[in-house]
Design a protein around this motif. Structure first.
Motif, PDB file in Angstrom:
ATOM      1  N   LYS A 194       9.691  14.678  -0.181  1.00  0.00           N
ATOM      2  CA  LYS A 194       8.472  15.528  -0.068  1.00  0.00           C
ATOM      3  C   LYS A 194       7.621  15.425  -1.384  1.00  0.00           C
ATOM      4  N   ASP A 195       8.273  15.195  -2.596  1.00  0.00           N
ATOM      5  CA  ASP A 195       7.464  14.705  -3.852  1.00  0.00           C
ATOM      6  C   ASP A 195       7.290  13.599  -3.908  1.00  0.00           C
ATOM      7  N   LYS A 196       5.968  13.210  -4.185  1.00  0.00           N
ATOM      8  CA  LYS A 196       5.529  11.745  -4.570  1.00  0.00           C
ATOM      9  C   LYS A 196       6.182  11.091  -5.607  1.00  0.00           C
ATOM     10  N   GLU A 197       6.190  11.989  -6.747  1.00  0.00           N
ATOM     11  CA  GLU A 197       6.422  11.558  -8.242  1.00  0.00           C
ATOM     12  C   GLU A 197       8.109  11.071  -7.665  1.00  0.00           C
ATOM     13  N   VAL A 198       8.789  11.708  -7.053  1.00  0.00           N
ATOM     14  CA  VAL A 198      10.284  11.645  -6.916  1.00  0.00           C
ATOM     15  C   VAL A 198      10.509  10.209  -5.994  1.00  0.00           C
ATOM     16  N   ALA A 199       9.602  10.025  -5.025  1.00  0.00           N
ATOM     17  CA  ALA A 199       9.726   8.998  -4.181  1.00  0.00           C
ATOM     18  C   ALA A 199       9.412   7.667  -5.202  1.00  0.00           C
ATOM     19  N   LYS A 200       8.483   7.770  -6.076  1.00  0.00           N
ATOM     20  CA  LYS A 200       8.042   6.696  -6.909  1.00  0.00           C
ATOM     21  C   LYS A 200       9.253   6.209  -7.661  1.00  0.00           C
ATOM     22  N   LYS A 201      10.010   7.297  -8.334  1.00  0.00           N
ATOM     23  CA  LYS A 201      11.038   6.994  -9.118  1.00  0.00           C
ATOM     24  C   LYS A 201      12.309   6.677  -8.555  1.00  0.00           C
ATOM     25  N   MET A 202      12.541   7.054  -7.405  1.00  0.00           N
ATOM     26  CA  MET A 202      13.456   6.404  -6.376  1.00  0.00           C
ATOM     27  C   MET A 202      13.271   5.151  -6.094  1.00  0.00           C
ATOM     28  N   THR A 203      11.803   4.808  -6.042  1.00  0.00           N
ATOM     29  CA  THR A 203      11.500   3.437  -5.516  1.00  0.00           C
ATOM     30  C   THR A 203      11.928   2.355  -6.642  1.00  0.00           C
ATOM     31  N   LYS A 204      11.518   2.881  -8.049  1.00  0.00           N
ATOM     32  CA  LYS A 204      11.887   2.265  -9.193  1.00  0.00           C
ATOM     33  C   LYS A 204      13.047   2.026  -9.352  1.00  0.00           C
ATOM     34  N   SER A 209       0.852  -1.375  -0.013  1.00  0.00           N
ATOM     35  CA  SER A 209      -0.088   0.011   0.002  1.00  0.00           C
ATOM     36  C   SER A 209       0.808   1.308   0.163  1.00  0.00           C
ATOM     37  N   LYS A 210       2.326   1.041   0.054  1.00  0.00           N
ATOM     38  CA  LYS A 210       3.195   2.099   0.105  1.00  0.00           C
ATOM     39  C   LYS A 210       3.771   2.280  -1.214  1.00  0.00           C
ATOM     40  N   ILE A 211       4.108   3.497  -1.165  1.00  0.00           N
ATOM     41  CA  ILE A 211       5.180   3.956  -2.522  1.00  0.00           C
ATOM     42  C   ILE A 211       6.166   3.072  -2.637  1.00  0.00           C
ATOM     43  N   CYS A 212       6.982   3.082  -1.680  1.00  0.00           N
ATOM     44  CA  CYS A 212       8.032   2.236  -1.332  1.00  0.00           C
ATOM     45  C   CYS A 212       7.609   0.736  -0.912  1.00  0.00           C
ATOM     46  N   TRP A 213       7.083  -0.148  -1.638  1.00  0.00           N
ATOM     47  CA  TRP A 213       6.719  -1.327  -1.278  1.00  0.00           C
ATOM     48  C   TRP A 213       7.268  -2.288  -0.678  1.00  0.00           C
ATOM     49  N   PHE A 214       8.776  -1.995  -0.503  1.00  0.00           N
ATOM     50  CA  PHE A 214       9.722  -2.898   0.073  1.00  0.00           C
ATOM     51  C   PHE A 214      10.076  -2.429   1.370  1.00  0.00           C
ATOM     52  N   LEU A 215       9.595  -1.300   1.867  1.00  0.00           N
ATOM     53  CA  LEU A 215       9.806  -0.735   3.434  1.00  0.00           C
ATOM     54  C   LEU A 215       9.228  -1.381   4.496  1.00  0.00           C
ATOM     55  N   GLU A 216       9.924  -1.861   5.194  1.00  0.00           N
ATOM     56  CA  GLU A 216       9.235  -2.752   6.506  1.00  0.00           C
ATOM     57  C   GLU A 216       8.638  -1.496   7.295  1.00  0.00           C
ATOM     58  N   PRO A 217       7.251  -1.980   7.742  1.00  0.00           N
ATOM     59  CA  PRO A 217       6.670  -0.913   8.551  1.00  0.00           C
ATOM     60  C   PRO A 217       7.397  -0.491   9.839  1.00  0.00           C
ATOM     61  N   GLU A 218       7.897  -1.661  10.503  1.00  0.00           N
ATOM     62  CA  GLU A 218       8.661  -1.359  11.701  1.00  0.00           C
ATOM     63  C   GLU A 218       9.655  -0.236  11.512  1.00  0.00           C
TER      64      GLU A 218
END
Lengths: 436, 436
Positions: B276-286, B110-119
């Motif tokens: 801050k920017d959602k699109e930047v976070a998405k591209k970093m995740t990619k 459900s998160k942009i960074c799908w491999f980020l552990e919630p803890e």
């Protein structure tokens, strides 16, 4: 026709609803027994009765618009199938890391790959010796954050910063869908994706990615470009006994493996390369240094423990110790069962076809075995031109053949998900064949 | 002159031999007491007597050709200094991971960074709140395999695949020595190293890496390119109370941190970005998806436990719980002591100089503190033009100022190594000043 009873044509939509209900009941049964290997027999015996008892409760839903039917995502090759085995192993592969351990960047500065944990290296060598799937003598081990990082490290190591143009990177279609974007996403001046190896005819040096058994279609592969000057990267992620007969130890210049597909520990992000040439190993290490300054020590230590347990499970079995079957026997049997069930479902209709494989002698099991790939390479027959879109309409997410450089009539579907998801998949494929 | 007694000119070589012997005795003393904080006082009181007693045994060795004197490597910033703290914490940060845990690639889809552990995400937010060094509200967290991977992910995310030419990447000299090679090793068509930010005068967009406190020299920094169109990456690896006064929560578009420098766990390879920017976070995740298909879950879970312990140590201290001092108080005191000792040694001669810093109010400690960087940025005064080569001759490995875009009269030396190595360093610097 398997497991799904013949129903009147007017009740097709209801069949889909039944499938959902059966799935829920089976899940409950499955959870109670804790023995996934038995679910298929339960499925066959109980399906009709259970389905009828659920009919009154849920008679109006359909597969396409049911809000209760969840999407199943088999686009990734997430190897969660293996979780049960590791649960059964109990504490044997539990790892405990004190807060003060493994703090340094460095592991063994006497090695080319200075961030390689010695324990992990030892267990890699041991496992290849036990399984007989790779020569490790005269090889440098380079550890990576999964084999993805090692593919990039290998492209970097095999290309030249002084070349007039980027070296071509090819692989025979259908090729692993991530190869093109991995090669091109940085717009590197060192290397460049050049498509299908079979149609590659550019002069000069090139790098060929040889994936064997192949992702997505499961066939064994050799280099496809029929000339010299080629630098080869052998991606042998699936060259393990549960997926394919082990014919002999692989003996290439640069070979990649990954824990994700060997033991199912994708979350560890651990892969390894066996590299013949010292300078290539040095350059790969340099890449990883610049990319991530090494590889998680925690995961290397955990991987060492897991690989050790796998080797021991094989050695114990060989010594006829009755403490349990080996990891590979367990996973081979599970894959065999899934492929059998899948073929039954697919063969029951005309909608889909699957690749056919020839059995071969497996040196690990000491007998003839059949390839049973980690993915099914499913073809939609007949009028369906875009199999991925078609299955998405039935709430099954798959990866289109187009992404593998192949026809959209094909899709790749993971065979390594949980039992629950695999059951749902079979039910839906069955139901689709009923419906169409 | 501190700690090293004045000796006759003819006995200079012997002084060096003494230094070695003293080091061995001190190591024994140090190991016995288990309290490194006291070694300096022992050093001062015992050095002369101990040195004389060793004189007869080893009277012919010299620093340059002694086979007994080992090379000390302070080229890296390996943060092994922190190990003792974590040993003292006992089992509090011990992590236990069963073999069946964390097998999937996925963490939270459900998160942009799908491999980020919630803890891990929870503990990052908590620690920044406790320390007050970064705004986390309205930020997406992207986890990386160390902050190195996040720097590359940020360059990828901030550049455009459709630009006519690669975007310029700049940083003010002296800049982190790896920035140029990180930006250029792939020969990317997306971005390109363009050198010192202060002399950058090319028109159009650019990416500026702002490292604050700066690696190598420890000064606080702001963007240096005096115009708009700049995309900023704030590398705040050292913005923690042990290294610099915390003035206010950082509040930038894209900020990077790393466990290596925060808690000393370099072997975990865990960094995080606040974006801050959602699109930047998405591209970093990619980027991270294509680079390594995520980040080790084992290390994320371990990092969560370590960060949690740090936050708790601060909270307990605030509540005047006497169970121990906070991680930051402990490490602040250790750094303060090391810097004091270092300045004493350096000020005792004319060979070397160090940067001077002004104290400032630290909101975390609630008092004025002094910057005490993780590296010393040492200058060789006088005739020595190449400080790195000079110190290498004295078996001290450092990183030349040249690698940071600065004069070779400077070197960067890690302040975060073990007590043992730090003692040896001080002894050798002292001895050099005696000798020259």
């Amino acid at each position: 026709m398997v497991a799904v009873p013949s129903l009147f044509s007017l009740r097709h939509l209801l069949v889909l609803s039944l499938a959902l209900n059966v799935s829920l009941i089976l899940r409950a049964l499955y959870n109670e027994s804790g023995e996934g290997n038995r679910w298929w027999f339960c499925f066959k015996k109980k399906k009709m009765a259970d389905a009828e008892s659920w009919l009154a409760i849920s008679s109006t839903s359909s597969l396409r618009n049911s809000t209760r039917e969840k999407v199943i995502n088999l686009d990734h090759g997430d190897p969660t199938m293996y979780e049960r085995f590791w649960r059964q192993m109990g504490d044997k592969t539990t790892i405990t890391i004190p807060g003060w351990q493994s703090m340094s960047y460095l592991s063994d500065v006497s090695k080319i790959c200075w961030f390689l944990e010695p324990e992990f290296a030892t267990e890699v060598v041991r496992l290849h010796r036990v399984v007989g799937n790779a020569v490790t003598e005269g090889r440098h081990i380079v550890v990576g954050t999964g084999s993805s990082q090692l593919i990039l490290a290998a492209l970097y190591a095999l290309s030249s910063p002084h070349a007039a143009e980027p070296i071509s990177v090819v692989s025979a279609a259908p090729y692993y869908s991530s190869y093109p974007s991995m090669a091109d996403y940085q717009k590197s001046g060192l290397y460049q994706w050049a498509g299908d190896a079979e149609s590659f005819d550019k002069e000069g040096p090139y790098i060929e990615l040889v994936t064997s058994p192949n992702n997505p279609d499961g066939y064994r592969r050799k280099s496809m470009v029929n000339r010299s000057q080629g630098l080869l990267i052998h991606d042998l992620a699936y060259y393990w006994p549960q997926y394919t007969p082990i014919s002999s130890p692989s003996d290439h210049d640069l070979t990649l493996f990954t824990a994700s597909k060997t033991t199912g520990h994708a979350g560890m992000r651990i892969g390894w390369a066996l590299v013949k040439d010292k300078e290539v190993a040095k350059k790969m290490t340099k890449f990883i240094e610049l990319n991530t300054i090494g590889v998680s020590k925690d995961s290397q230590l955990r991987a060492a423990k897991v690989l050790k347990a796998v080797s021991e499970s094989c050695e114990q079995e060989n010594h006829q110790n009755q403490n349990g079957e080996s990891f590979f026997k367990y996973s081979y049997n599970l894959m065999a069962q899934r492929w059998k069930q899948l073929r039954e479902v697919v063969d029951a209709g005309d909608m889909f076809t699957l690749p056919q494989f020839s059995p071969a002698f497996c040196t690990f099991f000491g007998k003839e075995t059949e390839p049973q790939p980690a993915f099914m390479w499913l073809k939609c027959e007949g009028d369906v031109e875009d199999c991925e879109t078609f299955l998405r309409g039935h709430k099954i997410l798959t990866r289109s053949g187009r992404q593998f450089g192949a026809s959209p009539k094909y899709v790749r579907i993971s065979m390594l998900d949980t039992d629950e998801t695999f059951i749902q998949l079979l039910e839906r494929l069955s139901a689709i064949q009923e419906l169409e």
